[in-house]
Design a protein around this motif. Structure first.
Motif, short mmCIF file in Angstrom:
data_model
loop_
_atom_site.label_atom_id
_atom_site.label_comp_id
_atom_site.label_asym_id
_atom_site.label_seq_id
_atom_site.Cartn_x
_atom_site.Cartn_y
_atom_site.Cartn_z
N VAL A 101 25.24 -42.46 25.44
CA VAL A 101 25.40 -43.93 24.84
C VAL A 101 24.17 -44.65 24.97
O VAL A 101 23.56 -45.38 24.17
N ALA A 102 23.66 -44.69 26.31
CA ALA A 102 22.53 -45.58 26.71
C ALA A 102 21.33 -44.94 25.72
O ALA A 102 20.40 -45.63 25.49
N VAL A 103 21.09 -43.58 25.84
CA VAL A 103 19.79 -42.97 25.03
C VAL A 103 20.04 -43.60 23.52
O VAL A 103 19.05 -43.98 23.02
N LEU A 104 21.13 -43.40 23.16
CA LEU A 104 21.33 -43.93 21.47
C LEU A 104 20.99 -45.38 21.29
O LEU A 104 20.52 -45.88 20.46
N ALA A 105 21.35 -46.13 22.44
CA ALA A 105 20.85 -47.74 22.16
C ALA A 105 19.50 -47.89 22.45
O ALA A 105 19.01 -48.63 21.87
N LEU A 106 18.89 -46.92 23.43
CA LEU A 106 17.35 -46.97 23.43
C LEU A 106 16.72 -46.61 22.09
O LEU A 106 15.56 -47.26 21.88
N ALA A 107 17.30 -45.63 21.54
CA ALA A 107 16.38 -44.97 20.36
C ALA A 107 16.73 -45.58 18.90
O ALA A 107 15.86 -45.60 18.05
N VAL A 108 17.89 -46.18 18.89
CA VAL A 108 18.07 -46.86 17.63
C VAL A 108 17.03 -47.99 17.23
O VAL A 108 16.60 -47.87 15.98
N PRO A 109 16.71 -48.80 18.10
CA PRO A 109 15.40 -49.91 17.82
C PRO A 109 14.22 -49.14 17.19
O PRO A 109 13.44 -49.68 16.39
N ILE A 110 14.10 -47.83 17.79
CA ILE A 110 12.81 -47.08 17.57
C ILE A 110 12.86 -46.33 16.16
O ILE A 110 11.87 -46.53 15.26
#
Length: 245
Positions: A101-110
């Motif tokens: 979930v944390a990886v998704l949160a970091l990847a979505v803005p990019i």
């Protein structure tokens, strides 16, 4: 993960296939789980295509993780790359350090919403089991076999491709199996960032308080995980048997 008895595998596969192609046949079984006016079978898309897209996402992420993890394992088991073992372990542990979930949160803005953030999360999460198993497989080979290959004049590349990797393959496949099973379940969270996975069915059920939708999504993922787990495990046994012939 518990394996299915051999006699149950084909029936489970056929029931799963029937449900994906003709979910309406199972509506009477699901109707008691919903309110009178609510649909008992997921009706916001094709369960069959969602399953295929779910499997595609897992396949792409697992292939990428396999290439990177096995390449790193080969590198650190060579004399020239042995010093990179601690660094490699740190890299493959990133996926386990950060929850998906944390990886998704970091990847979505990019990368934006959709499949890409999910692929990144599954890729990172799948590295560790494949790397550790590949490392184990390549470092526990029978010394006599390696010495015999050297004595036969085989180059390091020939030994790797013709002796080491084939002998280590059953152990490597165990890591791939673990990675696939983890990814099948983890991929469901991809629907929170608009990826097309079976998580879409579960989320729709949670949002509408429809237990039948939640059950459908969960059972399809569970059935896929068990069937694929058993298929890969059978392949491991076959390869291990050939390696000892």
């Amino acid at each position: 993960m518990t394996s299915l008895p051999a006699l149950l595998r084909l029936p489970v596969f056929l029931v799963l296939l029937a449900f994906l192609l003709q979910p309406g046949w199972f509506e009477p079984l699901l109707k008691p789980l919903v309110q009178e006016s609510a649909p008992a079978v997921y009706n916001r898309g094709s369960l069959f295509w969602l399953t295929l897209l779910h499997l595609r996402t897992v396949l792409i992420a697992t292939l990428a993780a396999t290439v990177v993890a096995v390449s790193l394992a080969i590198l650190v088991t060579r004399q020239a790359g042995a010093e990179f073992l601690p660094l490699s372990r740190s890299l493959v542990n990133i996926g386990q350090t950060f929850p998906p979930v944390a990886v998704l949160a970091l990847a979505v803005p990019i990368f934006g919403f959709g499949e890409k953030p999910t692929l990144i999360a599954l890729f990172l999460y799948g590295l560790l089991p494949i790397f550790e198993n590949a490392l184990t497989g390549l470092t526990t080979l029978p010394p006599a076999v390696i010495e015999a290959a050297r004595g036969a004049g085989m180059t390091e590349r020939q030994r790797l491709l013709q002796i080491e990797l084939p002998l280590a393959l059953p152990v490597i496949l165990t890591g791939i199996r673990l990675s696939v099973v983890i990814s099948l379940a983890t991929a469901t969270i991809g629907s929170t960032v608009a990826a097309k996975t079976l998580g879409e069915v579960i989320i729709a059920g949670l949002q509408s308080n429809n237990l039948a939708f939640v059950l459908q999504g969960g059972l399809i993922v569970a059935a896929l995980a068990v069937l694929i787990h058993d298929a890969l495990q059978a392949l491991e046994r076959s390869l291990a048997g050939r390696a000892h012939v």
